[in-house]
Design a protein around this motif. Sequence first.
Motif, mmCIF file in Angstrom:
data_model
loop_
_atom_site.group_PDB
_atom_site.id
_atom_site.type_symbol
_atom_site.label_atom_id
_atom_site.label_comp_id
_atom_site.label_asym_id
_atom_site.label_seq_id
_atom_site.Cartn_x
_atom_site.Cartn_y
_atom_site.Cartn_z
ATOM 1 N N MET A 93 37.877 41.111 49.931
ATOM 2 C CA MET A 93 37.338 41.884 48.801
ATOM 3 C C MET A 93 38.387 42.065 47.718
ATOM 4 N N LEU A 94 37.958 41.991 46.459
ATOM 5 C CA LEU A 94 38.902 42.144 45.348
ATOM 6 C C LEU A 94 39.051 43.609 44.961
ATOM 7 N N THR A 95 40.279 43.995 44.630
ATOM 8 C CA THR A 95 40.489 45.309 44.028
ATOM 9 C C THR A 95 41.192 45.112 42.697
ATOM 10 N N LEU A 96 40.872 45.970 41.757
ATOM 11 C CA LEU A 96 41.484 45.888 40.430
ATOM 12 C C LEU A 96 42.201 47.209 40.165
ATOM 13 N N HIS A 97 43.516 47.125 39.974
ATOM 14 C CA HIS A 97 44.313 48.310 39.664
ATOM 15 C C HIS A 97 44.608 48.303 38.176
ATOM 16 N N THR A 98 44.208 49.367 37.499
ATOM 17 C CA THR A 98 44.475 49.424 36.061
ATOM 18 C C THR A 98 45.341 50.643 35.744
ATOM 19 N N GLY A 132 43.041 40.987 49.060
ATOM 20 C CA GLY A 132 43.740 41.261 50.319
ATOM 21 C C GLY A 132 45.163 41.699 50.054
ATOM 22 N N GLU A 133 46.144 40.856 50.438
ATOM 23 C CA GLU A 133 47.556 41.222 50.293
ATOM 24 C C GLU A 133 48.189 40.605 49.055
ATOM 25 N N THR A 134 47.392 39.830 48.298
ATOM 26 C CA THR A 134 47.997 38.968 47.283
ATOM 27 C C THR A 134 47.443 39.231 45.885
ATOM 28 N N ILE A 135 48.315 39.139 44.890
ATOM 29 C CA ILE A 135 47.889 39.252 43.497
ATOM 30 C C ILE A 135 47.179 37.956 43.107
ATOM 31 N N VAL A 136 46.001 38.081 42.499
ATOM 32 C CA VAL A 136 45.307 36.857 42.068
ATOM 33 C C VAL A 136 45.237 36.735 40.551
ATOM 34 N N PRO A 185 33.931 41.196 37.804
ATOM 35 C CA PRO A 185 33.055 42.372 37.689
ATOM 36 C C PRO A 185 32.780 43.073 39.019
ATOM 37 N N SER A 186 32.924 42.343 40.131
ATOM 38 C CA SER A 186 32.590 42.975 41.419
ATOM 39 C C SER A 186 33.787 43.675 42.054
ATOM 40 N N ALA A 187 34.982 43.566 41.430
ATOM 41 C CA ALA A 187 36.178 44.160 42.037
ATOM 42 C C ALA A 187 36.076 45.681 42.073
ATOM 43 N N GLU A 188 36.579 46.240 43.163
ATOM 44 C CA GLU A 188 36.628 47.713 43.259
ATOM 45 C C GLU A 188 37.787 48.210 42.400
ATOM 46 N N VAL A 189 37.519 49.189 41.520
ATOM 47 C CA VAL A 189 38.526 49.573 40.525
ATOM 48 C C VAL A 189 39.301 50.826 40.959
ATOM 49 N N THR A 190 40.618 50.757 40.867
ATOM 50 C CA THR A 190 41.471 51.941 41.034
ATOM 51 C C THR A 190 42.149 52.208 39.706
ATOM 52 N N MET A 191 41.959 53.410 39.167
ATOM 53 C CA MET A 191 42.543 53.738 37.861
ATOM 54 C C MET A 191 43.783 54.592 38.050
ATOM 55 N N TRP A 192 44.881 54.177 37.419
ATOM 56 C CA TRP A 192 46.140 54.905 37.511
ATOM 57 C C TRP A 192 46.509 55.442 36.132
ATOM 58 N N GLU A 193 47.144 56.620 36.151
ATOM 59 C CA GLU A 193 47.709 57.129 34.893
ATOM 60 C C GLU A 193 49.203 56.856 34.907
ATOM 61 N N GLY A 194 49.696 56.184 33.877
ATOM 62 C CA GLY A 194 51.131 55.931 33.806
ATOM 63 C C GLY A 194 51.450 54.456 33.690
ATOM 64 N N THR A 195 52.614 54.089 34.187
ATOM 65 C CA THR A 195 53.119 52.723 34.040
ATOM 66 C C THR A 195 53.222 52.057 35.405
ATOM 67 N N ALA A 225 51.552 45.050 49.946
ATOM 68 C CA ALA A 225 50.583 44.075 50.477
ATOM 69 C C ALA A 225 49.149 44.539 50.218
ATOM 70 N N GLY A 226 48.931 45.097 49.036
ATOM 71 C CA GLY A 226 47.580 45.502 48.632
ATOM 72 C C GLY A 226 47.117 46.833 49.144
ATOM 73 N N SER A 227 47.912 47.513 49.987
ATOM 74 C CA SER A 227 47.479 48.788 50.561
ATOM 75 C C SER A 227 48.253 49.961 49.970
#
Length: 413
Positions: A1-6, A27-31, A44-54, A409-411
């Motif tokens: 499953m894809l995750t998107l960290h912004t 998974g464990e790897t940046i794509v 569009p299907s990636a699960e999004v995690t939103m971060w504040e900061g850098t 590793a993505g976690s």
Amino acid sequence: MLTLHTADLVVPVSSPPIPHGAVVVDGETIVAVGSLEEMGSAHPSAEVTMWEGTLVPGLVNAHTHLQYTSFTEVGAGRHASYVHWSEAFVQEYDLRRGEDWAVTARAGVEQGLRAGVTAYGDVVTDVEAMTALPESGVAGVAYFEIIGVPFDRWEEEVKERVTAILTSTPTSEVFRVGLSPHTPYTVDEPVLIDAADLARRLGVRLHVHLAEVDSEDAYYRTGTGPLVERITMRVGRPWTVVARGGSGMGAAEYARECGLLGSDSHMAHGVYLDREGRDILDRSGTYVALCPRSNLTVGADPPPIADYLRENRRIAVGTDSLGSSQSLDLLEDVSLLAELAAKGGYTEPDLEDRLLHVATMGGAAALGLDHVIGSLEPGKRADFAVFAVGSVAELVNEGGGNCVGTVTAGSLR
Ligand SMILES: [Zn+2]
């Protein structure tokens, strides 16, 4: 499953910072890495995690001894000289014999993770700490240390034991083992030469402390100075280089002649190296892990960071252990390097960008792991950290204590 960290700002290090950027992880790897807009529509299907900061690549602590995480009393204050510090340290070590070094080393990793550190150059004195890095899910190299070993004991038993440790410890793409002859003055010359040879035959990396103490040069060059008395007292006789009245060589040259330098090696400290010494390291492809807080704690001078930067040297940064530093928060050392660089007359506007590079890619390269960690690039391991700061300058100058999240590793850790 894809995750998107912004995050408000994403700094890949290997490419320019991206305002409203995103890192896509499988998974464990940046794509993929790019703007939130691009990444969001491409995935569009990636699960999004939103971060504040850098958001930056996980920091690399290129020189530490995680097993000494309980030595905080020795590392808390400033010592009058290296010899004073080393007496306090040895006393503490003697008191703590039998401590569970695997537990203390893992506690060190936990402290590092809270400060955004995801990889280590870790010197291991007691074998129990050898697998603390992979057990804690972080990357790096565990360097098994040899110290105070005379050649006859090395030949009779130590070499075989070291070989067994280095060949039986399970490694992976992000975890390697190495050999660390402590320093060229605490390990006798024939052992240094044979240990360097052994590391190369086994295909493992090398690491030494070098030019940390101001009297080291006299020790190697002429076999004189305060280190001679201390080492001779501990060992019971003068070691080879002292017995023959010195080698006529300074620290870097002597280390090179013993086979300790190379692109498969990195060294810690490099405080007392002049331009010629720094040239020798450079020509051999050797990285230096600068540990400025530790240098001040043990009564030494700070490293000549402005020179290292001006001369474009291969540098990384380390905290050293809690036996000679106040925390495992790598950005505290990075901030101190920024301050020292300015004091040393390095006034270029790229200072902060370069120091972030030193703390990420520099460390990854020092460990020979820059193909898998150190920057945010497709194919690399998803190791990164987020800090409550608005820019690289702010991160470098006051990032210490401001980590809000670390991912290995993505976690999320
Ligand atoms: Zn050290």
